[in-house]
Design an enzyme around this catalytic site. Structure first.
Site, short mmCIF file in Angstrom:
data_model
loop_
_atom_site.label_atom_id
_atom_site.label_comp_id
_atom_site.label_asym_id
_atom_site.label_seq_id
_atom_site.Cartn_x
_atom_site.Cartn_y
_atom_site.Cartn_z
CG MET A 1 -2.54 0.53 0.79
SD MET A 1 -3.23 -0.28 -0.28
CE MET A 1 -4.90 0.42 -0.58
CB CYS A 2 1.33 3.63 -1.64
SG CYS A 2 2.38 1.98 -2.37
NE ARG A 3 -2.21 6.12 2.64
CZ ARG A 3 -4.02 5.93 2.70
NH1 ARG A 3 -4.53 6.49 3.34
NH2 ARG A 3 -4.34 5.18 2.04
CG ASN B 1 -3.00 4.43 -1.81
OD1 ASN B 1 -3.11 3.01 -1.15
ND2 ASN B 1 -3.99 4.44 -1.59
#
Length: 245
Positions: free
Chosen positions: A1-3, A115
């Site tokens: 996951m990311c932002r 994301n």
């Protein structure tokens, strides 16, 4: 996951969007408040921005966490732009490490971030790969699910699709073939396009038509508008529209 986060509007220093906000992207690299998958985003970061009069953006990406890069603080202080896209990375299991795998990906006037995650990497994604010409597969910037999703989006853009159509059809194609979380973010410096498909997204209007689009609010101030899951957002300095996917 990311932002991730994107901005269009009047000139701002990179740090005004990425570093300075109390709960902005910089802090989200180690303490995201709304991230449902993973706890830190320390597998790389990147910022892409547009200089006045040049439609092709610059990119600064690194393989390590944003807080460990002393040079970025100086860069973020002095570089000003009317449009940017930035991301901090939490790598999907099995995907390549390194700077080349950090968003934003970029080609021509476009900047892109993913994301989420695509299930089955890499063995279960043969049917997705079949959607691309061999030359596009050979040109993948990194061996990762996000790079493959970007290649699918770029293929549609080059075929004449608008940014919203390119994201929406890519989400439809990927989700029809494998479970995936697909919050996608795309800009050409004039328009921001984004999808929600499995994670949070917000937008916020600013002075003079400025728009922020972010995985989560960068502060506790007013004005942040949540985007419903399974939606497509299109934003310019004149309007923001959200439609169901």
């Amino acid at each position: 996951m990311c932002r991730h986060v994107a901005y269009i509007g009047g000139p701002l220093a990179l740090r005004d969007v990425v570093v300075t906000p109390e709960f902005g992207l910089y802090r989200q690299s180690w303490a995201p408040r709304m991230q449902q998958y993973g706890t830190v985003n320390a597998d790389g970061f990147g910022v892409g921005w547009y200089a006045e009069g040049d439609p092709v953006p610059a990119r600064y990406r690194r393989a390590g966490p944003i807080w460990a890069d002393a040079s970025f603080a100086d860069l973020a202080r002095v570089v000003r732009t009317r449009a940017l896209l930035a991301a901090v990375r939490s790598a999907t299991e099995g995907c390549a490490p390194g700077e080349a795998a950090a968003a934003p990906f970029g080609t021509d006037q476009w900047l892109f971030s993913h994301n989420g995650a695509v299930s089955g990497w890499p063995d279960g994604l043969g049917k997705l790969a079949e959607l691309l010409p061999p030359a596009d597969l050979l040109a993948l910037e990194a061996r990762s699910d996000s790079a493959l999703v970007w290649a699918l989006v770029l293929h549609r853009l080059r075929a004449g699709a608008g940014p919203g159509e390119a994201l929406a059809t890519t989400v439809a194609d990927v989700s029809a073939r494998t479970p995936a979380r697909l919050n996608l973010l795309l800009t050409d410096g004039v328009t921001i396009a984004a999808t929600t498909w499995g994670d949070t997204l917000f937008h916020r209007p600013g002075p003079g038509g400025a728009v922020l689009v972010a995985s989560e609010p960068a502060d506790d101030g007013p004005g942040w508008v949540p985007v419903p899951d399974r939606s497509l957002l299109l934003a310019t300095t004149e309007s923001v529209t959200v439609t169901p996917l």
